[in-house]
Design an enzyme around this catalytic site. Structure first.
Site, short mmCIF file in Angstrom:
data_model
loop_
_atom_site.label_atom_id
_atom_site.label_comp_id
_atom_site.label_asym_id
_atom_site.label_seq_id
_atom_site.Cartn_x
_atom_site.Cartn_y
_atom_site.Cartn_z
N PHE A 13 54.06 58.82 -0.83
CA PHE A 13 54.68 59.90 -1.58
C PHE A 13 53.87 60.23 -2.84
O PHE A 13 53.54 61.40 -3.10
CB PHE A 13 56.11 59.48 -1.95
CG PHE A 13 56.85 60.46 -2.81
CD1 PHE A 13 56.98 61.79 -2.45
CD2 PHE A 13 57.45 60.04 -3.99
CE1 PHE A 13 57.67 62.70 -3.24
CE2 PHE A 13 58.15 60.93 -4.79
CZ PHE A 13 58.26 62.26 -4.42
N VAL A 14 53.53 59.21 -3.61
CA VAL A 14 52.72 59.43 -4.82
C VAL A 14 51.26 59.63 -4.46
O VAL A 14 50.59 60.54 -4.98
CB VAL A 14 52.88 58.25 -5.79
CG1 VAL A 14 51.91 58.37 -6.97
CG2 VAL A 14 54.31 58.16 -6.31
N ARG A 34 46.25 52.49 5.50
CA ARG A 34 46.65 51.51 6.51
C ARG A 34 47.17 52.26 7.73
O ARG A 34 48.04 53.11 7.62
CB ARG A 34 47.73 50.58 5.95
CG ARG A 34 47.15 49.51 5.01
CD ARG A 34 48.22 48.58 4.51
NE ARG A 34 49.07 49.24 3.53
CZ ARG A 34 50.12 48.66 2.94
NH1 ARG A 34 50.43 47.43 3.25
NH2 ARG A 34 50.83 49.32 2.06
N ILE A 51 46.43 44.88 3.33
CA ILE A 51 46.03 44.66 1.95
C ILE A 51 46.58 43.30 1.52
O ILE A 51 47.80 43.13 1.38
CB ILE A 51 46.55 45.77 1.02
CG1 ILE A 51 45.91 47.10 1.41
CG2 ILE A 51 46.26 45.45 -0.44
CD1 ILE A 51 46.38 48.28 0.58
N ARG A 73 53.58 46.85 -1.23
CA ARG A 73 54.80 46.57 -0.46
C ARG A 73 55.95 46.98 -1.36
O ARG A 73 56.14 46.41 -2.43
CB ARG A 73 54.92 45.09 -0.09
CG ARG A 73 56.13 44.82 0.80
CD ARG A 73 56.20 43.36 1.26
NE ARG A 73 57.19 43.23 2.31
CZ ARG A 73 58.48 42.89 2.12
NH1 ARG A 73 58.91 42.65 0.89
NH2 ARG A 73 59.32 42.80 3.12
N TYR A 142 60.41 42.12 -5.95
CA TYR A 142 59.46 43.22 -6.11
C TYR A 142 59.00 43.32 -7.55
O TYR A 142 57.80 43.40 -7.84
CB TYR A 142 60.12 44.53 -5.65
CG TYR A 142 59.29 45.77 -5.93
CD1 TYR A 142 58.14 46.04 -5.20
CD2 TYR A 142 59.67 46.66 -6.93
CE1 TYR A 142 57.39 47.18 -5.46
CE2 TYR A 142 58.93 47.81 -7.19
CZ TYR A 142 57.79 48.05 -6.45
OH TYR A 142 57.04 49.18 -6.72
N LYS A 146 55.14 42.71 -9.14
CA LYS A 146 54.42 43.70 -9.95
C LYS A 146 54.04 43.11 -11.31
O LYS A 146 52.95 43.37 -11.83
CB LYS A 146 55.27 44.97 -10.11
CG LYS A 146 55.36 45.83 -8.87
CD LYS A 146 54.01 46.48 -8.56
CE LYS A 146 54.15 47.60 -7.55
NZ LYS A 146 52.87 48.32 -7.31
N GLY A 191 77.69 71.00 0.23
CA GLY A 191 78.90 71.31 -0.52
C GLY A 191 79.96 70.24 -0.43
O GLY A 191 81.15 70.52 -0.61
#
Length: 320
Positions: A13-14, A34, A51, A73, A142, A146, A191
């Protein structure tokens, strides 16, 4: 003078948005992917099977001046791994540091790492935003992975002279967004009455275009070297306000029922959706003053303009 850039996660996405921006600006881009390379891919692409700490990047890194590492990941709501932290560490820590070491050895001058606000933590008290230099407090595997990758990169920078830039985005939205943000657009587009009319939290978000703009600046700005930056749109919203403005972008009425946030949180907890409740009812704000002052950066795209762009893309996809 334009740089030769290695971009990982180029089909994400990025990553896709960063790739398009770099190509538009005339950079020579090598994209690490990948899996199979898309037939219409508009850049020099290399297939990377995995990776981790064993990946050989030597051929890809020859002549590269800047690495933008967006592959990871990613955080998932219901992880099926027996040892999630080990799985995150394999890719996000060992894989990142292996790439950075090889980049330094190959002569790259800068390594831009797309980290996560989860390094700071999971939520804030309204009016007390996270800052880039706060003590890290990750609360899940996660976020821990990081944080450990960031720590390893800083040590590597001291040892090798490689310039490391760390960017911690908050929730990123824009054309092609998935997960909860996409679900919100679907609800509003249909809606459906939603019980989110009385939520007074404060959350920072970042439009994809704003994040891409900061990534671009961080590839070259002298003051970015060996710094950590938080990034947002510079305007914090409540969930109620976000939904009203998203509905307006979609051209739909916002049918929001004023159910108290405490009652929503209780219901979500009883249904085993406590994490989703935190995202909808809790606050998470970031202070981007360091990003503004050190880099002279201002988010170029307003919240409403970014929501309109995301809404147009969603509606185009629905009409296909």
């Amino acid at each position: 003078m334009n740089s030769t850039v290695l971009l990982t996660g180029a089909t994400g996405f990025v990553g896709k948005a960063v790739l398009a921006d770099l190509a538009m600006r005339g950079h020579a881009v090598r994209a690490a992917i990948r899996g199979a390379i898309p037939a219409d891919f508009g850049a020099a692409a290399f297939t990377i099977e995995a990776i981790d700490g064993e990946t050989d990047w030597q051929a890809v890194l020859e002549g590269v001046e800047v690495v933008i590492h967006s592959a990871a990941r990613v955080h998932v709501m219901n992880d099926t791994e027996v040892d999630p932290l080990a799985a995150f560490r394999k890719v996000n820590v060992e894989g990142t540091l292996n790439l950075a070491r090889q980049a330094a050895a190959a002569g790259a001058r800068r390594f831009v790492f797309i980290s996560s606000i989860k390094v700071n933590g999971e939520g804030t008290v309204p009016g007390r935003p996270y800052r880039a230099d706060d003590e890290p407090a990750p609360a899940d595997p996660y976020g821990v992975s990081k944080m450990e990758a960031e720590q390893g990169l800083r040590a590597l920078a001291r040892d090798t002279g490689l310039e490391v830039v760390i960017i911690r985005p908050v929730l990123v939205y824009g054309p092609g967004v998935k997960a909860n943000f996409l679900a919100m657009m679907r609800w509003l587009g249909k809606g459906v009455p939603l019980p989110f009319g009385a939520i007074h939290n404060r959350r920072s978000l970042v439009a994809l275009d704003n994040l891409v703009d900061l990534v671009r600046i961080c590839t070259t700005h002298p003051a970015a070297a060996n710094q950590t930056f938080l990034v947002s749109d510079g305007e914090d919203l409540s969930t109620t306000s976000l939904m009203r403005r998203m509905a307006k972008a979609l051209g739909k009425p916002a049918r929001l029922l004023p159910v108290p946030a405490a009652l929503l949180a209780l219901g979500a907890t009883l249904l085993g959706r406590r994490a989703l409740s935190q995202r909808l009812c809790g606050s998470l704000q970031v202070d981007i003053e360091k990003t503004r002052s050190l880099l002279g950066w201002t988010p170029p795209v307003s919240v409403d303009r970014a929501l309109a762009k995301a809404a147009r893309h969603y509606q185009e996809q629905m009409n296909k």
